[in-house]
Design an enzyme around this catalytic site. Structure first.
Site, PDB file in Angstrom:
ATOM      1  N   LEU A  71     -19.404  19.657  12.646  1.00  0.00           N
ATOM      2  CA  LEU A  71     -20.598  18.860  12.423  1.00  0.00           C
ATOM      3  C   LEU A  71     -20.247  17.390  12.212  1.00  0.00           C
ATOM      4  CD1 LEU A  71     -22.715  21.134  10.036  1.00  0.00           C
ATOM      5  CD2 LEU A  71     -22.812  20.977  12.530  1.00  0.00           C
ATOM      6  N   GLY A 102     -17.439  23.428  12.380  1.00  0.00           N
ATOM      7  CA  GLY A 102     -18.433  23.726  13.409  1.00  0.00           C
ATOM      8  C   GLY A 102     -17.838  24.190  14.721  1.00  0.00           C
ATOM      9  N   ASN A 106     -13.905  25.613   7.332  1.00  0.00           N
ATOM     10  CA  ASN A 106     -13.211  24.936   6.234  1.00  0.00           C
ATOM     11  C   ASN A 106     -14.096  23.915   5.507  1.00  0.00           C
ATOM     12  OD1 ASN A 106     -13.115  23.300   8.614  1.00  0.00           O
ATOM     13  ND2 ASN A 106     -11.546  22.027   7.641  1.00  0.00           N
ATOM     14  N   GLU A 107     -15.409  24.149   5.513  1.00  0.00           N
ATOM     15  CA  GLU A 107     -16.347  23.176   4.944  1.00  0.00           C
ATOM     16  C   GLU A 107     -16.065  22.830   3.489  1.00  0.00           C
ATOM     17  OE1 GLU A 107     -18.393  24.528   8.636  1.00  0.00           O
ATOM     18  OE2 GLU A 107     -17.115  25.436   7.107  1.00  0.00           O
TER      19      GLU A 107
END
Length: 289
Positions: free
Chosen positions: A95, A140, A162-163
């Site tokens: 993202l 994303g 891995n946000e």
């Protein structure tokens, strides 16, 4: 060089350049997305082409959503392959975090709506969809692969949601999809830690289905897609929709609440501060280069 090889090489170059041939026509193309359709097999290739790393901003997500809507409604399309133009580099870096940093509530809200729509259109596509993961696939990028039916990955790369390492969280529908793919225990640890799997680790965990060398990623993904496209219809379509309907219905029923929750979370000063530090670190890396 043999006569046959002299003729084959130029033909291959034409295909690699995306030029229209008798067996393949370009359905659409813009600076961010290329779509080609093999007339003989019915297979469509969606090539992510947003320089430099296929970051998923609202416009790009909408473009992907609209493309999948068109392919879903095109009876001549029998299956869809998703690859990156940046062959061997990046599948998608995830993202576009600038859409979340120092933005108004309305901007974040609209961006998150684009994310939801992308998920519903790609994950909800009734046709077989295969990911040719020909590059790095964090965050994303992993999500783009997860919403596909089958995943062929390049060796020596990384993939994962891995946000948390960026100070944010994966949406519940992607967390559920990760859990369904690799199992509850592995999913919980990976999501909480923001863990990035190596290609081999991803294969061992069931996150991807095959790991091959770079030159084999797209050909192998195409072979798998061709096989899947030959499953009698509408049996494949109905079965796929049956398996995915429940997850999609949960999101459809809670879209507005999900957006409100996400906006409230993202706009917290502590979350914005972590994202700010991450973006500053990216600037420093570019400066060093």
């Amino acid at each position: 060089m043999s006569l046959s090889r002299r003729f084959l090489l130029p033909a291959r170059r034409l295909l690699q350049q995306g030029l229209q041939t008798e067996c393949c026509k370009r359905l659409s193309s813009n600076q961010n997305l290329e779509v080609e359709h093999e007339l003989e097999t019915g297979l469509a290739t969606v090539t992510l082409a947003k320089a430099p790393v296929n970051s998923l901003d609202g416009e790009f997500l909408t473009s992907i959503s609209n493309t999948f809507k068109k392919l879903e409604n095109d009876s001549a399309v029998k299956g869809i392959l998703v690859a990156s133009k940046f062959h061997g580099g990046v599948y998608s870096a995830g993202l576009h975090i600038f859409d979340l940093f120092n933005r108004s509530d309305s901007h974040v809200s609209e961006f998150w709506r684009c994310v939801q729509e992308w998920y519903l259109d790609v994950f909800g596509c009734s046709k077989p969809v295969v990911a040719a993961i020909n590059g790095q696939a964090p965050a994303g990028g992993c999500a783009m692969a997860l919403v596909c039916d089958y995943r062929v990955m390049q060796e020596g790369k990384i993939i994962g949601l891995n946000e948390t390492q960026l100070g944010i969280t994966a949406p519940f529908y992607l967390a559920d999809l990760m859990t369904a793919t690799v199992g509850a225990r592995k999913s919980r640890l990976a999501l909480q830690l923001g863990y990035l799997f190596s290609s081999q680790e991803a294969l061992n965990a069931g996150l991807v289905d095959e790991v091959v060398d770079l030159d084999s990623v797209i050909p192998r993904a195409r072979e798998q897609l061709l096989m899947m496209s030959k499953v009698p219809q509408p049996a494949f379509h109905i079965t796929k929709q049956l398996l995915r309907r429940e997850n999609m219905e949960v999101l459809k029923a809670t879209r507005e609440q999900d957006i409100a929750n996400f906006v409230d979370f993202i706009q917290r000063p502590s979350v914005q501060a972590v994202m700010g530090k991450y973006l500053e670190s990216l600037k420093k890396k570019k400066t060093l280069k």
